[in-house]
Design an enzyme around this catalytic site. Structure first.
Site, PDB file in Angstrom:
ATOM      1  N   ARG A 128       0.848  -1.197   0.000  1.00  0.00           N
ATOM      2  CA  ARG A 128       0.000   0.000   0.000  1.00  0.00           C
ATOM      3  C   ARG A 128       0.871   1.230   0.000  1.00  0.00           C
ATOM      4  NH1 ARG A 128      -3.537  -2.314  -1.675  1.00  0.00           N
ATOM      5  NH2 ARG A 128      -5.616  -2.718  -0.855  1.00  0.00           N
ATOM      6  N   GLU A 167      -3.453   7.805  -4.777  1.00  0.00           N
ATOM      7  CA  GLU A 167      -3.752   7.319  -6.132  1.00  0.00           C
ATOM      8  C   GLU A 167      -4.992   7.994  -6.691  1.00  0.00           C
ATOM      9  OE1 GLU A 167      -3.954   3.081  -5.622  1.00  0.00           O
ATOM     10  OE2 GLU A 167      -1.895   2.990  -4.926  1.00  0.00           O
ATOM     11  N   HIS A 180      -1.124   0.731  -9.928  1.00  0.00           N
ATOM     12  CA  HIS A 180      -1.813  -0.179  -8.990  1.00  0.00           C
ATOM     13  C   HIS A 180      -2.550  -1.286  -9.758  1.00  0.00           C
ATOM     14  CE1 HIS A 180      -3.994  -0.565  -4.863  1.00  0.00           C
ATOM     15  NE2 HIS A 180      -3.870  -1.736  -5.453  1.00  0.00           N
TER      16      HIS A 180
HETATM   17  C1  8YV Z   1      -7.117  -4.182  -6.263  1.00  0.00           C
HETATM   18  C2  8YV Z   1      -5.679  -4.544  -4.182  1.00  0.00           C
HETATM   19  O1  8YV Z   1      -6.610  -3.453  -7.318  1.00  0.00           O
HETATM   20  O2  8YV Z   1      -6.495  -6.647  -3.502  1.00  0.00           O
HETATM   21  C3  8YV Z   1      -6.145  -5.522  -3.163  1.00  0.00           C
HETATM   22  O3  8YV Z   1      -6.155  -5.170  -1.973  1.00  0.00           O
HETATM   23  O4  8YV Z   1      -5.104  -3.575  -3.862  1.00  0.00           O
HETATM   24  C4  8YV Z   1      -5.912  -4.807  -5.630  1.00  0.00           C
HETATM   25  O5  8YV Z   1      -5.902  -6.161  -5.907  1.00  0.00           O
HETATM   26  C5  8YV Z   1      -7.973  -3.293  -5.404  1.00  0.00           C
HETATM   27  O6  8YV Z   1      -8.605  -4.024  -4.407  1.00  0.00           O
HETATM   28  C6  8YV Z   1      -9.020  -2.558  -6.204  1.00  0.00           C
HETATM   29  O7  8YV Z   1     -10.071  -3.397  -6.534  1.00  0.00           O
END
Ligand code: 8YV
Length: 297
Positions: A217, A246, A264
């Site tokens: 993150r 972001e 991301h």
């Molecule tokens: C996704 C993520 O892009 O799973 C996660 O926590 O950060 C990513 O796989 C995000 O959840 C947006 O849908």
């Protein structure tokens, strides 16, 4: 969405012209919320859905969801772990290799005609034999370690607890790990406990020959500190899939040649996003059929 549309009555907050009106009209009827960690689920919305039973969220991360408040009210939360481990670990290794081996400058060397005009590009650095620190040896961290072993990296990890079944050396202090490794990969979840854990002291401990990779993150890294150590040459380079705000990325990072950036998208393959979406839908189905959730938080 097709499966949800087929089986349930949907009230689409994402398509509503006035979300307040939608919630005022239908809030009391809502039993299940489908969201993603990126879109999130707030305490404020929870308070307006008195009959809510389940939040089924796409993504393994839960830092965008008010999990504690949900639990306090007896609302179940489900996420989508495991199905994305391989893609996210692939992204970590891709960023690591691209950064250390200078993939993008090499690509530009060819396209920009430097190869023809100036000959070979300057040498870059070898990955084999380097020491790799993994901050967060969870399911994704372990998939990263598995791949990193094949590249001849020497692995150590940071986490709150030592994992007795794991042979890699454990550090309970992130700065001490950073001092001992060449490359630090952040695979930690977001949220208060990890907020800006990777700041100046950790980055400086990696040193001028050190690299940072972040697929966890953006909130875990102090971004202004990262920009500063990269600008001053106190860190050799960084590979980043996640950012503090972001989709906004500091201009300074955009201008740096020793940084590889991704939007991301570590889990962003058709196969994995399909598996994540299916898990969201399957958790909803489990709730409505009275079965245990497949992946409760
Ligand atoms: C996704 C993520 O892009 O799973 C996660 O926590 O950060 C990513 O796989 C995000 O959840 C947006 O849908």
């Amino acid at each position: 969405m097709a499966e949800l549309e087929d089986l349930y009555i949907l009230h689409r907050l994402d398509q509503a012209t006035d979300s307040d009106v939608l919630i005022a009209n239908f809030g009391e009827k809502i039993e299940v919320v489908v969201t993603s960690n990126g879109v999130g689920f707030s305490r404020e919305l929870l308070d307006r859905l008195p009959n809510l039973k389940l939040v089924s969220s796409q993504g393994v991360g839960t830092d965008g969801l008010c999990v504690e408040a949900c639990k306090a009210r007896g609302v179940h939360v489900a996420n989508t772990p495991d199905v994305l481990n391989d893609d996210v670990a692939d992204m970590a290794l891709m960023l690591l290799l691209a950064t250390v081996r200078r993939l993008l400058p090499g690509d530009r060397w060819v396209r920009g005609g430097h190869w023809v005009r100036d000959g070979m590009m300057p040498l870059n650095r070898c990955v084999r034999g380097k020491r790799l620190g993994i901050a967060g040896l969870g399911r994704i961290g372990k998939a990263i370690a598995h791949r990193a072993e094949a590249f001849g990296l020497d692995i150590a990890y940071y986490g709150r607890r030592e994992q007795p079944e794991v042979d890699y050396p454990w550090y309970d202090d992130l700065q001490a790990l950073a001092e001992d490794v060449d490359i630090l990969v952040v695979a930690l979840p977001g949220g208060e406990p990890t907020h800006r854990l990777v700041g100046r002291s950790v980055l400086e401990a990696l040193g001028p020959d050190g690299y940072l990779v972040n697929i966890g993150r953006g909130s875990v890294v102090d971004e202004p500190d990262l920009v500063e150590v990269l600008s001053s040459g106190m860190l050799a380079g960084a590979g980043l899939d996640v950012f503090a705000d972001e989709p906004n990325v500091p201009q300074a990072l955009l201008d740096m040649d020793n940084v590889v950036l991704q939007p991301h998208c570590a889990s962003g393959t058709e196969e994995t996003r399909h598996a994540m979406a299916q898990l969201v839908v399957d958790n909803v189905a489990a709730y409505f059929s009275g079965s245990p959730l497949l992946t409760p938080v």
